[in-house]
Enzyme design. Structure first.
Site, short mmCIF file in Angstrom:
data_model
loop_
_atom_site.label_atom_id
_atom_site.label_comp_id
_atom_site.label_asym_id
_atom_site.label_seq_id
_atom_site.Cartn_x
_atom_site.Cartn_y
_atom_site.Cartn_z
CD GLU A 113 -2.84 -1.20 2.40
OE1 GLU A 113 -4.05 -1.15 2.18
OE2 GLU A 113 -2.35 -1.29 3.55
C1 ACM Z 1 -2.05 -5.62 4.13
O1 ACM Z 1 -3.10 -6.13 4.59
N1 ACM Z 1 -2.05 -4.38 3.74
C2 ACM Z 1 -0.82 -6.38 4.03
#
Ligand code: ACM
Length: 710
Positions: A339
């Protein structure tokens, strides 16, 4: 003392080999049948979890507390000595007098349990380590053989699960087990960032993992909301960015040693370049120009990103990874990598200029560059890179490992490109899925389209426990017992898919976990007492038994959970997939199918009692909801419980009298079921499909023609 006695058991190598050989031949002669059946044919009395790769049951049992004496044949390490000590304590709790018998046994007394371990295993446990073991139990003795301490420890866990008490005496069935895990990487990830988990909680999680035969503890030690590992080189990481909640280096070492003693590797995760607000608050010079004033409280707050264009960043990472490598000996180092949106990169003139110079059009290209720069740093410190899906990029060498959190497809994508990977997407515990769903989700399902060579690149999987919505009082009840079902998926044969049989053993293994100190059963009970402010909150227990938390996303939307949200309400004191879900489904199925062998009358009687207990509990809870702040949101759910109980009782009555209900009745039940489907109090009822089935069955009975007047 038995420790000394054990040390005295030194026999000649030749003699030991002959004795062991004879024991194994005797065991084999004794056992019936030429070939070992596959694991799913486990006899219904056994409570092994995970199921062994293969086993063959024999005739009779070994009496454990007749003259207990366990010891080694051959060399044995300090680690396996300690494992035997722990085994003896646990066996003693189950059976009594075990430690007394062990301590008084003479060195020359025949051993009831003989353990032979060829060698201790690698000084730093590797992903390739041999974890197999063989356990042969006859009516006179048990023999455990393994290539390494790891196999022997797994075998000791298996032995404990074989013990049962009959007529006041502990017994182990005659059996021959030949066991080895299906996957090499069987992990559990804990996030102590969003809510801190003290070291005691970590240690008891490792105890549970050892029972589940899990072998990797993935410790998510940094994220936006905090930095949880002490660094002496960069002290501001915890001074500024931990709110005082972090593990000292001594504690980090303690956990690594405790895990090693149980055959568990520890892989630390330090999230970079994204999810780095805590690092950037402590050391803004490594960030991308963000102006963060305080640690974020929610997981989707703006995240900071390390600056990939600055040499200072790599120097920091080099020094930090070097320091952590002294503490964490594992060959893998988790860099997170998920992310990373690159918003700060795009709004930083110097980073944007760097991207232009390098010809990078998008943040993922810059992230791939960052990861390439990380590789020589990690390998300088003897580490291989592991990261979440987003690190997958053809510019990286094939010895990185990808942890798939976005789905089976991204795992397969990595494997088709030649990367090793592990699966986590289906095993997010905060999604509040059932044990059944997670047990059936397979890292390499039977219908996989991967070639055999690509399948070999899937090393296993990891259960993930994120901590936005848990804290030390509730974590055990979120992790266990469901993690046992997933651990079985990682260990046992692909063909092991009998859900009813899995649940039978899960309920028993769950008790074993409480016995070693986990509190997934007692914790919610205690919370309910506290929430009700009543030493005997029976009504709340009845209510809680048919509720479960809503999923992570639904709770987040409804509650806007952040670090200061009090996790102190009924949702925190109920568990996902409680036993009542299956029990009600089982009873309803018996009534609906009227299948031969299913006792429909008994099932109807169980259900009637259950519905009546709901009717009694509902008004009590409604009254408590008026006076307790912690129950104030559940009055509506209690009212619904009463309505659902009424629906169930009426359906049973129509079925009992073979009477078709009027059409308006079905409409009224549909309205009740639609009403309860709406979000309320962050909890949901677990039995609605079964109740719907019962109502539909009652409503679909043929109308009985009015009898003719004579
Ligand atoms: C995640 O759940 N962003 C690894």
């Amino acid at each position: 003392m038995f420790v000394n006695a054990r040390i005295q058991i030194v026999r000649s190598v030749v003699f030991r080999a002959i004795v062991l050989h004879c024991q194994l031949i005797l065991a084999l002669l004794f056992l019936i049948g030429p070939s070992a059946p596959r694991a799913q044919q486990s006899p219904s009395s056994l409570r092994l979890m995970p199921l062994p790769n293969s086993m063959q049951t024999g005739q009779g049992t070994l009496a454990v507390n007749a003259h207990f004496h366990a010891g080694f044949s051959g060399v044995h390490s300090v680690r396996i000595d300690a494992a035997l000590d722990r085994f003896l304590w646990r066996l003693d709790r189950q059976c009594g007098d075990i430690r007394r018998m062990q301590s008084t046994a003479a060195a020359t007394d025949p051993m009831l349990l003989t353990i032979q371990v060829a060698g201790p295993g690698a000084a730093t446990q590797s992903v390739d380590e041999d974890e197999s073991y063989k356990l042969a139990v006859t009516t006179s003795q048990a023999t455990l053989t393994a290539a390494t301490d790891l196999g022997a420890m797994h075998g000791l866990e298996t032995f404990l699960q074989l013990v049962s008490m009959e007529n006041g005496a502990c017994r182990v069935p005659a059996i021959a087990i030949d066991d080895t895990p299906r996957f090499r990487w069987r992990g559990f990830m804990l996030d102590p960032v969003r809510h801190f988990e003290p070291v005691d909680e970590v240690l008891r999680t490792l105890d549970g993992m050892a029972i589940a035969k899990l072998n990797v503890f993935h410790w998510h030690l940094s994220d936006d909301e905090g930095f949880r590992a002490e660094s002496k080189k960069f002290p501001r990481l915890t001074e500024v960015a931990s709110s005082g909640l972090f593990y000292s280096q001594d504690q980090l070492r303690e956990v690594v040693a405790y895990a090693r003693a149980r055959g568990i590797r520890v892989v630390p995760e330090f999230d970079m370049p994204g999810h780095s607000s805590s690092t950037t608050i402590a050391y803004p010079e490594y960030g991308s120009g963000e102006d963060l004033k305080s640690l974020p409280l929610v997981h989707d707050a703006p995240r900071a990103e390390l600056d990939p264009s600055s040499e200072k960043t790599y120097k920091f990472i080099d020094t930090f990874v070097g320091e952590m490598s002294e503490i964490f000996p594992d060959a893998y180092f988790h860099i997170g990598g998920d992310e990373t949106e690159g918003k700060a990169w795009l709004s930083s003139p110097s980073i944007k200029a760097f991207m232009d110079k390098k010809g990078f059009k998008t943040p993922p290209e810059l992230q791939a560059y960052f990861n390439q720069r990380l590789l020589p740093i990690l390998s300088k410190h003897g580490k291989k890179m592991v990261g979440w899906d987003e690190i997958l990029n053809p510019s990286l060498p094939k010895d990185i490992m990808v942890q798939s959190w976005r789905g089976v497809d991204s795992l397969a994508q990595g494997a088709t490109q030649g990367y090793t990977g592990i699966l986590s997407a289906p095993y997010y515990l905060d999604a509040q899925k059932t044990s059944e769903e997670m047990f059936l989700a397979d890292p390499v399902p039977a219908e996989t389209t991967l070639t055999p060579d690509q399948q070999k690149l899937i090393l296993g999987g990891e259960v993930c426990m994120w901590a936005e919505q848990i804290h030390p009082e509730t974590v055990d009840s979120r992790v266990w017992p469901r993690t046992l079902a997933i651990a079985e998926r990682f260990w046992s044969p692909q063909s092991d898919r009998d859900v009813a049989e899995m649940y039978r053993r899960l309920r028993l293994a769950s008790l074993e976990l409480e016995d070693v100190g986990l509190n997934h059963i007692s914790g919610p009970e205690k919370l309910r007492r506290n929430i009700a402010g009543n030493a005997n909150p029976e009504a709340l227990d009845v209510f809680a038994s048919v509720l479960e938390p809503i999923s992570f996303g639904d709770r987040e939307d409804a509650q806007h959970t952040d670090s200061y949200t009090s996790l102190n309400r009924l949702v925190d004191a109920v568990v996902a997939d409680p036993p009542a879900r299956q029990q009600i489904a089982h009873d309803v199925d018996a009534i609906v199918t009227q299948a031969p062998g299913s006792d429909a009358a008994a099932a109807a009687s169980h259900l009637r009692q259950r519905f009546e207990s709901w009717q009694q509990a509902a008004p009590v809870i409604q009254a408590w909801a008026l006076r307790s702040g912690r129950l104030s949101d559940i009055a509506d759910r209690a009212r619904q419980l009463n309505a659902l109980a009424q629906a169930g009782l009426e359906a049973l009555a129509f079925l009992d009298t073979h009477t078709a209900p009027p059409a308006a009745w079905l409409d009224a039940q549909k309205a009740i079921l639609a009403d309860v489907d709406k979000p309320s109090a962050l909890v949901r009822f677990v039995f609605l499909p079964s109740l719907q089935k019962l109502v539909d069955t009652a409503a679909s009975q043929p109308a009985i023609a009015p009898s003719r007047q004579p």
